[in-house]
Design a protein around this motif. Structure first.
Motif, PDB file in Angstrom:
ATOM      1  N   VAL A  86       1.063   4.183  -2.868  1.00  0.00           N
ATOM      2  CA  VAL A  86       0.835   5.616  -2.606  1.00  0.00           C
ATOM      3  C   VAL A  86       2.014   6.433  -3.096  1.00  0.00           C
ATOM      4  O   VAL A  86       1.859   7.421  -3.829  1.00  0.00           O
ATOM      5  CB  VAL A  86       0.610   5.843  -1.095  1.00  0.00           C
ATOM      6  CG1 VAL A  86       0.620   7.326  -0.771  1.00  0.00           C
ATOM      7  CG2 VAL A  86      -0.701   5.226  -0.665  1.00  0.00           C
ATOM      8  N   TYR A  87       3.219   6.008  -2.726  1.00  0.00           N
ATOM      9  CA  TYR A  87       4.379   6.826  -3.084  1.00  0.00           C
ATOM     10  C   TYR A  87       4.714   6.747  -4.561  1.00  0.00           C
ATOM     11  O   TYR A  87       5.213   7.705  -5.136  1.00  0.00           O
ATOM     12  CB  TYR A  87       5.579   6.433  -2.217  1.00  0.00           C
ATOM     13  CG  TYR A  87       5.408   6.898  -0.794  1.00  0.00           C
ATOM     14  CD1 TYR A  87       4.695   8.070  -0.527  1.00  0.00           C
ATOM     15  CD2 TYR A  87       5.924   6.193   0.275  1.00  0.00           C
ATOM     16  CE1 TYR A  87       4.498   8.507   0.763  1.00  0.00           C
ATOM     17  CE2 TYR A  87       5.744   6.621   1.570  1.00  0.00           C
ATOM     18  CZ  TYR A  87       5.029   7.778   1.809  1.00  0.00           C
ATOM     19  OH  TYR A  87       4.837   8.214   3.090  1.00  0.00           O
ATOM     20  N   LEU A 122      -0.032   9.371   5.981  1.00  0.00           N
ATOM     21  CA  LEU A 122      -0.064   7.935   5.689  1.00  0.00           C
ATOM     22  C   LEU A 122       0.150   7.152   6.982  1.00  0.00           C
ATOM     23  O   LEU A 122      -0.483   6.122   7.213  1.00  0.00           O
ATOM     24  CB  LEU A 122       1.009   7.587   4.666  1.00  0.00           C
ATOM     25  CG  LEU A 122       1.017   6.121   4.241  1.00  0.00           C
ATOM     26  CD1 LEU A 122      -0.232   5.780   3.467  1.00  0.00           C
ATOM     27  CD2 LEU A 122       2.245   5.814   3.397  1.00  0.00           C
ATOM     28  N   MET A 149       8.069   0.186  10.310  1.00  0.00           N
ATOM     29  CA  MET A 149       8.481   1.276   9.438  1.00  0.00           C
ATOM     30  C   MET A 149       8.980   2.455  10.271  1.00  0.00           C
ATOM     31  O   MET A 149       9.963   3.112   9.907  1.00  0.00           O
ATOM     32  CB  MET A 149       7.320   1.707   8.536  1.00  0.00           C
ATOM     33  CG  MET A 149       7.089   0.739   7.377  1.00  0.00           C
ATOM     34  SD  MET A 149       5.444   0.857   6.700  1.00  0.00           S
ATOM     35  CE  MET A 149       5.679   2.099   5.466  1.00  0.00           C
ATOM     36  N   GLY A 176      10.128  13.497   1.547  1.00  0.00           N
ATOM     37  CA  GLY A 176       9.081  13.133   0.607  1.00  0.00           C
ATOM     38  C   GLY A 176       8.037  12.209   1.193  1.00  0.00           C
ATOM     39  O   GLY A 176       7.049  11.885   0.544  1.00  0.00           O
ATOM     40  N   PHE A 220       9.968   7.201   5.159  1.00  0.00           N
ATOM     41  CA  PHE A 220       8.577   6.881   4.793  1.00  0.00           C
ATOM     42  C   PHE A 220       7.599   7.967   5.223  1.00  0.00           C
ATOM     43  O   PHE A 220       6.682   8.312   4.501  1.00  0.00           O
ATOM     44  CB  PHE A 220       8.128   5.596   5.471  1.00  0.00           C
ATOM     45  CG  PHE A 220       8.816   4.375   4.992  1.00  0.00           C
ATOM     46  CD1 PHE A 220       8.908   4.101   3.643  1.00  0.00           C
ATOM     47  CD2 PHE A 220       9.364   3.470   5.902  1.00  0.00           C
ATOM     48  CE1 PHE A 220       9.535   2.958   3.207  1.00  0.00           C
ATOM     49  CE2 PHE A 220       9.991   2.328   5.465  1.00  0.00           C
ATOM     50  CZ  PHE A 220      10.078   2.073   4.113  1.00  0.00           C
ATOM     51  N   LEU A 257       0.840  -1.202   0.000  1.00  0.00           N
ATOM     52  CA  LEU A 257       0.000   0.000   0.000  1.00  0.00           C
ATOM     53  C   LEU A 257       0.875   1.252   0.000  1.00  0.00           C
ATOM     54  O   LEU A 257       0.667   2.189  -0.789  1.00  0.00           O
ATOM     55  CB  LEU A 257      -0.891  -0.023   1.234  1.00  0.00           C
ATOM     56  CG  LEU A 257      -1.937   1.069   1.335  1.00  0.00           C
ATOM     57  CD1 LEU A 257      -3.070   0.741   0.391  1.00  0.00           C
ATOM     58  CD2 LEU A 257      -2.462   1.172   2.755  1.00  0.00           C
ATOM     59  N   THR A 258       1.857   1.255   0.885  1.00  0.00           N
ATOM     60  CA  THR A 258       2.771   2.401   0.940  1.00  0.00           C
ATOM     61  C   THR A 258       3.457   2.605  -0.406  1.00  0.00           C
ATOM     62  O   THR A 258       3.566   3.726  -0.908  1.00  0.00           O
ATOM     63  CB  THR A 258       3.833   2.149   2.027  1.00  0.00           C
ATOM     64  OG1 THR A 258       3.169   1.739   3.208  1.00  0.00           O
ATOM     65  CG2 THR A 258       4.627   3.395   2.296  1.00  0.00           C
ATOM     66  N   LEU A 293      -2.394   4.299   8.428  1.00  0.00           N
ATOM     67  CA  LEU A 293      -1.982   2.934   8.725  1.00  0.00           C
ATOM     68  C   LEU A 293      -2.186   2.624  10.204  1.00  0.00           C
ATOM     69  O   LEU A 293      -2.625   1.541  10.572  1.00  0.00           O
ATOM     70  CB  LEU A 293      -0.510   2.727   8.346  1.00  0.00           C
ATOM     71  CG  LEU A 293      -0.233   2.680   6.847  1.00  0.00           C
ATOM     72  CD1 LEU A 293       1.256   2.688   6.574  1.00  0.00           C
ATOM     73  CD2 LEU A 293      -0.867   1.445   6.222  1.00  0.00           C
TER      74      LEU A 293
END
Ligand code: HEM
Ligand SMILES: [Cu+2]
Lengths: 205, 537
Positions: A41-42, B248, B226, B243, B237, A37-38, B252
Motif C-alpha cells: 500500500v505505502y 489502513l 505495529m 504519511g 505506519f 500488504l502494508t 487490518l
C-alpha cells in the motif's frame, strides 16, 4: 509424574506434529503477510520516495545475507537426511554450521543497522522527519520488518539449539527425528521470508 | 458402541487422578485436556466478574443525565477495559477453551488432544495476556481507546494502552495455538469409523473456528505490534503526520475482528446444535446443511469486514460490495435457525434447563441477527452508526449468543464434568431472571440508538432518560440472575448430590457413553463408531 509420562509416550504421532508445524508456519506467513500488504500500500502511495530510499540500502550486504541463509537452509536439510542415515556426528556438525551461519547473519545485520543509525536514520529520527513521508515509511518498514525477521532468526536459533542438545543426548534418533525435521521446517520459513524481504527492500529500486 | 459392555465399577475419575501432585499443582501442571478446560473456566469466571462490575458501573453512570458516578475520562477507561476483557478474555476463547477442551477429545473418541503440553502452554499464555490487560489499569491511567485501539488516537493517548494492546497480542497467540491443536486433533485422532460426516456438530464448529483462529488472528497480531511500534519507536505506519494511513489500521483490524465474531458465535451454534436434538428426542434436521453452513460462515466471514467502515471513507463500489456480502453471510446463519426449529417441530420436547437456554438463544440470536442486517445496509447504517443501537446489536449477538450458549453448555454438561447435579429450580429461576434482565437491559438501547443517542458517552440529553432507566434496572436484574446462576453452580459443583449416571438426558454422542465423571484417558479402549450421530429411533 509417571502417569503423565505414560500419557505422552503412548501418544506419538509424527504425522500430527508435521501437520502442526505446517499450520504454524502458515500463521507465520500470514503474520508477515500483514506487513507485506502494508508495504504494498505505502509503496503504491509513495513510488518515487520508495525508489530513491531503496537505493540507500547496501545490496552487497543484503546479498551476502541471502547467501548465508540459503546455505544454512541447505545444511539444515542435510542434517535431516544424515540423522536418518544414523550418522549422529555429521548431524551435529551440520546443526552447528547452521547455528554459526545464523550468527553470521545477525552480525552482518548488526553492522548494517548501526551503519544506518550512524547516518542518522532510525525510526522517528530528525533526519527522516526532514526527508519526508515516503522515506519515513520506507525506513520504518525496513527496520520493522527486518527487525521482526531478525527476531525470528533468534527464535529459530533457540529452537535449533534445543534440537542440537537432544541429538547429542540421543533423544532425537534415526527413528524419532520429528523435532529435528520441524526445526528444519521452521528454519526454512525464516529463510523463505528473507527471500521475500530481500528483493522488496534491496533489489526493486 | 463399545462402552456399554465395559465394567466401570473400579475406575478412577479424572478428578481423583491427580498425577501424584498436591493442591494447586494437580491443576496447573496437568496436561489432561479436561483439567485444562476447567482451568480456563475458573480463570474466565474471575475475569468475567471484573468485566460485569465495569459494565454495571457504566449502567449506573447512565441511570440519569449528568454526572452520577464518574466523569468522561473514567467512563472512557471503563468501557475500554470492559470491552477488552469481555472480548479478548471471555467470548473469543470462551466456548472452545472450556468446553472444546473438555469435550472435543471425548466426542471424537480420543484420549486427549494432539498436543497436550502445548494445550497447557496455551493456558499459561492466556493467563499472561490477562495479567497484561490488568497491568494496563495501573500507572498513568487506564487505556481509553475503546477495545478497537483505533489509530492514530491509540498511539497519541497518554494512557497505558501499550500493555493492553500487548495483552491482546499475547491472547491472540494463545488462541492460535488452541485452534491449531484442535485442527490437528480432529484430523488425526478421530476414532475408527468416525468419518467426517459422523462427527458431532459441536466438533464441526470447533473445526471451523480453529481455521478462523489460525488464519485471522495473525493479522491482528501484526497490527497490534505495529501500533506498539508506533508508540515505542514513532515509526508512523498509521500516523497521517508521517504519511501513514489510519484507514489502513481499520482495515487490518477488522480483517481479523469481523471473523473473530464467528470465532465467538460458531461454537455457540455448535452447542445449540447439541442441545436441541437431545431435548427434542429427534434426529437433527439437515445435519449436512448445518455442516455446510458452518463452513460457509467461516469462509464468507472473511469478506465482510468493511461493514464496520461504511462511514470511514471507502469507494462507492467497496461500500455496496461489503454491504452485499454482509447480507450473504446472514444466509447460512438463517439456515441453522431453520434447522433447529425444524428439529424441534413435532419432537417430544423436555423443557429442561439446557433446553431453556438453547431456546432463548434462538430468540436472542434472531433479534441480534436481524438488527445486524439493519447495520449491514448502507442507508440505515449511516443513521445508527456509533449509536446505542450498535451496542444493543452486538450485545445481543455476542453476549446473547455466547453467553446463552455458555450457560446452556454449562447446565447441559454439568453432571458429566463434576459428577454432581445442580438444583433445577434455582437454575430455572436464574435463567428467567437473567433472560428478563437481558432483554430489558439491551432492548431499550435499540430504541435509544434509533432516536440518536450516541455510544461511548458518559452523559445524554434529558429526552433519553426514560429508556435509560429501564436499561439500567435491566442490568441490575440481569446481574441478579447471573449471581443466582453462579452461586447455584458453584454450590452444586462442591456440595451437590453425587451422580454417576452416564446419560441423564438421553444424548447420542460419545460423551454420554463414558463414565461420569470421565476417567483420565476417557476410554479404556478406543470406541469404534458405527452409527451416525444424533440418531434417535
Ligand atoms: C453485565 C453485563 C454487561 C453490561 C451491563 C454491559 C454494558 C455495557 C455498556 C454500558 C457499554 C458501553 C456502551 C457505550 O457507552 O458505548 C458496553 C460496551 C461494550 N460491551 Fe458490554 N455489558 C455487559 C456485558 C458484556 C459482555 C458479556 C460482553 C462480551 C461479549 C460485552 C462487550 C462489550 C463491548 C465489546 C463493548 C464496547 C466497548 C466499546 O464501545 O468499545 N459486554 N457494555
Ligand atoms: Cu463485522
Amino acid at each position: 509424574m509417571s502417569e503423565t509420562l505414560s500419557h505422552q509416550v503412548v501418544h506419538r504421532d509424527d504425522e500430527a506434529s508435521k501437520l502442526g508445524i505446517w499450520l504454524f508456519i502458515f500463521t507465520e506467513l500470514l503474520f508477515f503477510g500483514g506487513l507485506f500488504l502494508t508495504y504494498a500500500v505505502y509503496r503504491n502511495m509513495n513510488r518515487q520516495a520508495f525508489h530513491l530510499a531503496a537505493e540507500e540500502l547496501d545490496v552487497a550486504v543484503g546479498t551476502i545475507n541471502t547467501v548465508i541463509l540459503l546455505i544454512s537452509s541447505m545444511t539444515m536439510a542435510m542434517a535431516t537426511t544424515s540423522i536418518q542415515k544414523k550418522d549422529k556426528r555429521t548431524t551435529l556438525i551440520l546443526i552447528w554450521i547452521t547455528l554459526l551461519l545464523a550468527l553470521a547473519f545477525l552480525v552482518n545485520k548488526y553492522f548494517e543497522w548501526s551503519g544506518k543509525i550512524g547516518h542518522g536514520i532510525w525510526p522517528g529520527s530528525p533526519l527522516l522527519e526532514e526527508l519526508g513521508r515516503g522515506d519515513t515509511l520506507f525506513f520504518g518498514l525496513y527496520f520493522f520488518m527486518t527487525g521482526l525477521h531478525a527476531l525470528h532468526i533468534i527464535i529459530g536459533m533457540v529452537l535449533l539449539a534445543v534440537v542440537l542438545v537432544r541429538v547429542q543426548k540421543d533423544r532425537i534418533t534415526f527413528d524419532n527425528f520429528q523435532l529435528l525435521e520441524n526445526g528444519g521446517l521452521y528454519w526454512h520459513l525464516v529463510d523463505l521470508i528473507w527471500i521475500f524481504l530481500f528483493p522488496l527492500f534491496y533489489l526493486i529500486t | 458402541m463399545s462402552s456399554n459392555t465395559t465394567d466401570y465399577t473400579a475406575y478412577k475419575s479424572y478428578l481423583e487422578e491427580d498425577g501424584g501432585r498436591k493442591g494447586i499443582f494437580k491443576w496447573i501442571l496437568s496436561t489432561d485436556h479436561k483439567r485444562i478446560g476447567l482451568l480456563y473456566l475458573y480463570a474466565m469466571m474471575g475475569w468475567f466478574i471484573v468485566g460485569v462490575v465495569l459494565g454495571l458501573l457504566m449502567k449506573l453512570e447512565l441511570i440519569a443525565p449528568g454526572k452520577t458516578l464518574m466523569g468522561p475520562q473514567s467512563y472512557n477507561a471503563t468501557f475500554t477495559v470492559h470491552g477488552v476483557i469481555m472480548i479478548f478474555l471471555i467470548v473469543i476463547p470462551g466456548l472452545p477453551a472450556v468446553f472444546g477442551n473438555f469435550f472435543l477429545p471425548i466426542q471424537i473418541g480420543a484420549k486427549d488432544v494432539a498436543f497436550p503440553r502445548l494445550n497447557l502452554f496455551s493456558w499459561y499464555i492466556y493467563v499472561l495476556g490477562g495479567i497484561l490487560v490488568i497491568i494496563s489499569l495501573f500507572g498513568n491511567g487506564a487505556p481509553d481507546t475503546g477495545w478497537t485501539f483505533y489509530a492514530p488516537y491509540s498511539f497519541k493517548t497518554g494512557t497505558n494502552m501499550l500493555p493492553a494492546a500487548l495483552g491482546a497480542f499475547v491472547l491472540g497467540f494463545s488462541s492460535i495455538l488452541t485452534g491449531l491443536n484442535f485442527i490437528v486433533t480432529i484430523h488425526r485422532m478421530r476414532a475408527p469409523g468416525m468419518s467426517w460426516f459422523k462427527m458431532p456438530l459441536f466438533i464441526w464448529t470447533l473445526y471451523g473456528t480453529g481455521w478462523i483462529q489460525l488464519l485471522a488472528t495473525p493479522i491482528v497480531g501484526i497490527t497490534l505490534l505495529m501500533v506498539a511500534g508506533e508508540r515505542i519507536l514513532g515509526i508512523g505506519f498509521f500516523d497521517p503526520a508521517k504519511g501513514g494511513d489510519p484507514l489502513l489500521y481499520q482495515h487490518l483490524f477488522w480483517i481479523y475482528s469481523h471473523p473473530a465474531v464467528y470465532i465467538m458465535i460458531l461454537p455457540a451454534m455448535g452447542v445449540i446444535s447439541e442441545i436441541i436434538p437431545t431435548f427434542s428426542k429427534k434426529t437433527i434436521f439437515g445435519y449436512r446443511a448445518i455442516v455446510f453452513s458452518t463452513l460457509a460462515i467461516a469462509f464468507v466471514g472473511y469478506f465482510v469486514w468493511g461493514h464496520h467502515m461504511f462511514t470511514s471513507g471507502m469507494s462507492g463500489t467497496a461500500l455496496w460490495a461489503f454491504s452485499l456480502l454482509t447480507f450473504i453471510v446472514a444466509i447460512p446463519s438463517a439456515i441453522k435457525v431453520f434447522n433447529w426449529i425444524s428439529t424441534m417441530h413435532q419432537g417430544s420436547i423436555s423443557v429442561e434447563v439446557p433446553f431453556l437456554w438453547a431456546a432463548s438463544f434462538i430468540f436472542i440470536f434472531m433479534i441480534g441477527g436481524l438488527t445486524g442486517l439493519v447495520l449491514g445496509s448502507l442507508a440505515t447504517n449511516v443513521h445508527v452508526h456509533d449509536t446505542a443501537f450498535v451496542v444493543a446489536h452486538f450485545h445481543f449477538i455476542v453476549f446473547g449468543g455466547v453467553g446463552f450458549a455458555f450457560f446452556g453448555a454449562m447446565h447441559y454438561w454439568f453432571s458429566k464434568i463434576f459428577g454432581r447435579v445442580y438444583d433445577k429450580s434455582w437454575a430455572k429461576t436464574g435463567w428467567i431472571t437473567f433472560f428478563i434482565g437481558f432483554v430489558s437491559l439491551y432492548g431499550p438501547m435499540f430504541y435509544l440508538g434509533i432516536k440518536g443517542m450516541p455510544r461511548r458517552y458518559f452523559d445524554y440529553l434529558e429526552e433519553f432518560h426514560g429508556p435509560n432507566i429501564i436499561s439500567s434496572f435491566g442490568a441490575l436484574v440481569m446481574i441478579a440472575g447471573f449471581v443466582i446462576i453462579l452461586i447455584n453452580l458453584i454450590k452444586s459443583a462442591r456440595h451437590g448430590e453425587k451422580t454417576t449416571e452416564m446419560n441423564p438426558w438421553g444424548g447420542t454422542n460419545l460423551e454420554w457413553q463414558v463414565p461420569t465423571p470421565p476417567p483420565l484417558e476417557n476410554f479404556d479402549e478406543i470406541p469404534v463408531i458405527e452409527k451416525a450421530t444424533y440418531k434417535y429411533d
